[in-house]
Design a protein around this motif. Sequence first.
Motif, mmCIF file in Angstrom:
data_model
loop_
_atom_site.group_PDB
_atom_site.id
_atom_site.type_symbol
_atom_site.label_atom_id
_atom_site.label_comp_id
_atom_site.label_asym_id
_atom_site.label_seq_id
_atom_site.Cartn_x
_atom_site.Cartn_y
_atom_site.Cartn_z
ATOM 1 N N ARG A 117 0.825 -1.217 0.000
ATOM 2 C CA ARG A 117 0.000 0.000 0.000
ATOM 3 C C ARG A 117 0.853 1.258 0.000
ATOM 4 O O ARG A 117 0.341 2.358 -0.192
ATOM 5 C CB ARG A 117 -0.890 0.034 1.245
ATOM 6 C CG ARG A 117 -1.854 -1.110 1.411
ATOM 7 C CD ARG A 117 -2.543 -1.043 2.764
ATOM 8 N NE ARG A 117 -1.611 -1.298 3.860
ATOM 9 C CZ ARG A 117 -1.925 -1.125 5.151
ATOM 10 N NH1 ARG A 117 -3.127 -0.690 5.482
ATOM 11 N NH2 ARG A 117 -1.041 -1.393 6.087
ATOM 12 N N ARG A 136 5.477 -5.750 15.778
ATOM 13 C CA ARG A 136 4.291 -5.242 15.076
ATOM 14 C C ARG A 136 3.054 -5.335 15.963
ATOM 15 O O ARG A 136 2.298 -4.367 16.085
ATOM 16 C CB ARG A 136 4.057 -6.033 13.787
ATOM 17 C CG ARG A 136 2.803 -5.584 13.022
ATOM 18 C CD ARG A 136 2.456 -6.521 11.885
ATOM 19 N NE ARG A 136 3.441 -6.456 10.820
ATOM 20 C CZ ARG A 136 4.270 -7.431 10.499
ATOM 21 N NH1 ARG A 136 4.241 -8.578 11.190
ATOM 22 N NH2 ARG A 136 5.124 -7.304 9.513
ATOM 23 N N GLN A 178 0.860 -2.013 17.280
ATOM 24 C CA GLN A 178 -0.154 -1.948 16.240
ATOM 25 C C GLN A 178 -0.811 -0.577 16.151
ATOM 26 O O GLN A 178 -1.057 -0.060 15.057
ATOM 27 C CB GLN A 178 -1.225 -3.018 16.479
ATOM 28 C CG GLN A 178 -2.166 -3.232 15.291
ATOM 29 C CD GLN A 178 -1.438 -3.693 14.029
ATOM 30 O OE1 GLN A 178 -0.622 -4.599 14.085
ATOM 31 N NE2 GLN A 178 -1.707 -3.048 12.909
ATOM 32 N N ASP A 179 -1.073 0.052 17.299
ATOM 33 C CA ASP A 179 -1.697 1.369 17.283
ATOM 34 C C ASP A 179 -0.787 2.412 16.651
ATOM 35 O O ASP A 179 -1.250 3.294 15.905
ATOM 36 C CB ASP A 179 -2.081 1.795 18.705
ATOM 37 C CG ASP A 179 -0.898 1.810 19.657
ATOM 38 O OD1 ASP A 179 0.089 1.078 19.401
ATOM 39 O OD2 ASP A 179 -0.947 2.546 20.664
ATOM 40 N N LYS A 180 0.513 2.305 16.894
ATOM 41 C CA LYS A 180 1.466 3.234 16.296
ATOM 42 C C LYS A 180 1.542 3.042 14.786
ATOM 43 O O LYS A 180 1.622 4.012 14.010
ATOM 44 C CB LYS A 180 2.855 3.057 16.917
ATOM 45 C CG LYS A 180 2.942 3.416 18.402
ATOM 46 C CD LYS A 180 4.365 3.229 18.908
ATOM 47 C CE LYS A 180 4.514 3.669 20.357
ATOM 48 N NZ LYS A 180 3.777 2.818 21.292
ATOM 49 N N LEU A 181 1.500 1.785 14.341
ATOM 50 C CA LEU A 181 1.543 1.508 12.905
ATOM 51 C C LEU A 181 0.302 2.038 12.201
ATOM 52 O O LEU A 181 0.391 2.665 11.125
ATOM 53 C CB LEU A 181 1.684 0.002 12.670
ATOM 54 C CG LEU A 181 3.052 -0.594 13.031
ATOM 55 C CD1 LEU A 181 2.981 -2.121 13.020
ATOM 56 C CD2 LEU A 181 4.112 -0.106 12.064
ATOM 57 N N GLU A 182 -0.865 1.819 12.786
ATOM 58 C CA GLU A 182 -2.098 2.326 12.183
ATOM 59 C C GLU A 182 -2.083 3.850 12.116
ATOM 60 O O GLU A 182 -2.551 4.451 11.151
ATOM 61 C CB GLU A 182 -3.304 1.840 12.992
ATOM 62 C CG GLU A 182 -3.554 0.356 12.905
ATOM 63 C CD GLU A 182 -3.820 -0.124 11.475
ATOM 64 O OE1 GLU A 182 -4.363 0.672 10.672
ATOM 65 O OE2 GLU A 182 -3.462 -1.273 11.161
ATOM 66 N N ASP A 183 -1.524 4.474 13.153
ATOM 67 C CA ASP A 183 -1.406 5.930 13.183
ATOM 68 C C ASP A 183 -0.520 6.412 12.033
ATOM 69 O O ASP A 183 -0.831 7.405 11.363
ATOM 70 C CB ASP A 183 -0.828 6.366 14.525
ATOM 71 C CG ASP A 183 -0.901 7.871 14.724
ATOM 72 O OD1 ASP A 183 -1.864 8.486 14.215
ATOM 73 O OD2 ASP A 183 -0.010 8.434 15.382
ATOM 74 N N TYR A 207 0.093 4.744 9.174
ATOM 75 C CA TYR A 207 -0.597 4.490 7.911
ATOM 76 C C TYR A 207 -1.606 5.606 7.620
ATOM 77 O O TYR A 207 -1.730 6.076 6.492
ATOM 78 C CB TYR A 207 -1.318 3.142 7.964
ATOM 79 C CG TYR A 207 -0.410 1.936 8.035
ATOM 80 C CD1 TYR A 207 0.872 1.964 7.491
ATOM 81 C CD2 TYR A 207 -0.828 0.751 8.640
ATOM 82 C CE1 TYR A 207 1.702 0.865 7.555
ATOM 83 C CE2 TYR A 207 -0.007 -0.361 8.716
ATOM 84 C CZ TYR A 207 1.268 -0.290 8.168
ATOM 85 O OH TYR A 207 2.080 -1.384 8.238
ATOM 86 N N THR A 208 -2.333 6.017 8.649
ATOM 87 C CA THR A 208 -3.309 7.109 8.487
ATOM 88 C C THR A 208 -2.608 8.392 8.065
ATOM 89 O O THR A 208 -3.047 9.094 7.144
ATOM 90 C CB THR A 208 -4.072 7.346 9.806
ATOM 91 O OG1 THR A 208 -4.744 6.134 10.167
ATOM 92 C CG2 THR A 208 -5.084 8.473 9.655
ATOM 93 N N ASN A 236 -1.432 8.128 4.417
ATOM 94 C CA ASN A 236 -2.547 8.213 3.484
ATOM 95 C C ASN A 236 -3.026 9.648 3.321
ATOM 96 O O ASN A 236 -3.339 10.104 2.220
ATOM 97 C CB ASN A 236 -3.706 7.335 3.962
ATOM 98 C CG ASN A 236 -3.419 5.859 3.760
ATOM 99 O OD1 ASN A 236 -2.621 5.491 2.901
ATOM 100 N ND2 ASN A 236 -4.051 5.006 4.553
#
Length: 684
Positions: free
Chosen positions: A575, A665, A669-674, A676-677, A680
Motif C-alpha cells: 500500500r 508489530r 499496532q496502534d502506532k503503525l495504524e497511526d 498508515y493514516t 494516506n
Amino acid sequence: MTVIYSSAVPQTGSETETPTRRFHTTADRVVDRAQPDITNIYAALLRGRDTKPDYKSLGKRDVLGTVTEEKTVQHKVDGKLEQTTKEWSFFKLSEYKWMSYAQVYEYTKNLGAGYLKLGLKPKSRVLIYAPTSREWQLCAFGAFSQSMQIVTAYDTLGESGLLHAMNQAKVDLVFLKADQMPTFARIMDEVETVKHVVYYQDLYGMPKGCEEAIEKVRAKFGVSTIDETHDLGRDNPVELALPDGQDIALVMYTSGSTGKPKGVLVCHQGVMSVAGGIHEFIQPYLEYYNDVVLSYLPLSHVLAFFVDVYCIYSGLAVGYGTPRTLTDESVRECQGDIKALRPMVMLGVPQVWNTIRAGMLKQVDKSSWLVRKLFYGAVELKNTLRGYNMPHNFMDSIVFKKTREATGGRLKFVITGGAPINRNVQRLMTAALCPMIQGFGLTEASGLVAVQLPSDSSFNNVGSPCPSVEMKLVDVPEAKYFARNGQGEVYIRGPSIFKGYLDNEELTKETVTEDGWLKTGDIGEWTEQGQLSIIDRRKNLVKLVSGEYIALEALESTYKNSLFIHNICVFADSRMSQPCAVVNIDENLIAHMADEAGVHYNNPSEIASNKQFIAHVLADLQQVAKRNNLAKQETLTAIRIDSELWSPENDRLTPAMKLKRSDIRDHNQDKLEDMYTQMNLESI
C-alpha cells in the motif's frame, strides 16, 4: 597485488546459478573433519589432553557477592526538575580460575559416567537450560563422552518454548542453573519424559525462591547438583563410549523470530568439519596454547558453540563472562570480565557493537573541536593506510590508547556475526580497537558458512566460503536478483550441513535440495575478489506500490548509524510508496536526549509521543538516509517511538538479539495504524 579469496569450481554454473565457489586454498576439496582425523566433538578435548594436558582450557570467575548502590536520577515533571533515588545492584567477582585439559577430561568423563548411573544411555538427550558458563560446556562434554545428545534452550526462553523443546526432543535429563529452577517448577507437571534434574549454583549462595523450587521439583524428579553427579560417576567408573561422526551431537533450537523454535539436528562431524575449516586459514593470526578467548554470547546459539569447540580443539583458552559483567562499570570492587581476562579474541553480535559505537561517539562528540577532528581523521587515515597494507598501528598509542585499554590491550581481532554489521561500525571498531572481521553462519550449517580473514581490509562483505562448504548463488527473479549479475539466494553444501529438523521432514525437504544444497534464504552477491556480501534476506523483501522492492533488514542496518536510536524496526507493504518505522529509544535516556535536542516537555512519559521530538528523530534518520545514498523509496517517511527497551525478556528480540518483527508489530499496532493514516492523508 589483488587477493582472491575464493575460486570457482570448473564446469559449474548455469543461466540461473553462479559457478560454485570454494575457499581459495582448498579449491580442490571441501574440508570434512578436523585434523588429525577428528570427527567427534569429544575427541577435540582428547587432542588437548594428549598435547598439553596441564595447559589451561576453561576459565570462570566466582560470584563473591553483590554490592548495592543508591543513585540519584533527575527528570522533569510538569516543567520542573525533580530527583528520585534508585537502588542498583552490582556483582563482585573473583579473578579467573582455570581447569587444565587434563582436569576437564577427568571431570567430563566422570560426569558422563554419572549420567549412565542415573539411567541414561547412548543417544539419551540432555537439555541445557543455563546461561553461558564453564558448567554449560562441562555438562555438554560429559554427555558427549557417552554418545549422548545435547538439546539447547536459551536461558531466557519462556515457559512455553522450554516446554516445547523438552517434550518434542523427548529429553531424559535437564541441566540448569539454580536461578532457572523456579521456571522449571512451574511447568513440571506438563513435562512428559524428563526423569532427572541436575543443577549448579554460584559460590555466593542460592537465589531467593530457588530452594523452595528445588524441593518442589524433588518430589517428582531425581535432583542432584553437578558435583554430586560427577562424584557418582567417579565412584562408578566406565570407559569412554565416543560417538560416530554422523551421530547427532545437538538438537539446537533456533531462536525463533517467527513461530515455535525449530530443532536443528547437528551431527558431530558437522561441527568438527567447521573446526577443521577454520584451522585452514586462522592459524597465522593466533598463538595456540597462549592466546585467550572471551566467551559470553549464548552457547545455545551456534556461533558461540562452534567457536568454543574450535578453541578446545586448537589450544585456545576460553574464559567465560556474562553480558552483565563485561565492563568495569557493571561490577564493583573488581574489574569487568574484559579487563580481568585481557583476551586476544572476542565475539559479538551487531547489537553489542552498535551500543559500544554509540557510547564511544557520544564521548568523542562531547570533546573539543580539535579532539573530534583528530579522532575522526585518525579513523579515516588508519583504515586508508590499512587498505594499502601500509604501517598504521602508530596511532594506537596516541589517538586510540583509551579504547584499546578498555578491552585489556591485547585484542588481535574481534568477530561479529548473527546479522549483518553496518559498514561504519566495522570501520570505527577496526580503527579504534582492532580488526573486526564479519562472519556469516547458520545453525543448519553447524555454524560457520563464510568469514573474513583478519588481514582483509575491505568492508561490506562476510568474506569467502569457509573451507567446510562450497557455495553458489541462485536466481530470485521476483526481486530481480540474477546469477548473471553475480547475485542470488545463497545455497551451500558440505559435511557441515544439518541432518534435518526434528520431527519435520516436510520443512527439511523444503530447505535442502535432493542433491544436498541448503537454501539459506539470504540474498548474496560476489565481489570481484571472491568474497560474499549479504545484501538481503528473502523473507524481508517487500514490494511497494510502485513495484520496487526494498530490503527491510538492510535498511535497519543503515539507519542504526543514527546516534539517537537504540534499535529500529522498518515496516512497509504494497500500500506504501515509502517505508515507516518503529524506533526503540531506552526510556532511561529519552529525557536526556530531548534536553540535548532542545525539545520542551512536561513529563518524561510524554516524550515518546511528543510530535516535536518525533520530528527531530525522523529528521536525523532522513539525514542518515541521505548520507548513505538511499533512494527515495528507501527513505523513512514516518516514525513512532517505543520507549520500552526491546529485549529477549519481553519477546521483542530473539535470544540472538535479532528483531522479532511480528511481536514488535503486534505490540505497536496502534502506532503503525497511526502512521498508515498519516501517510494516506499526506498522499491525498
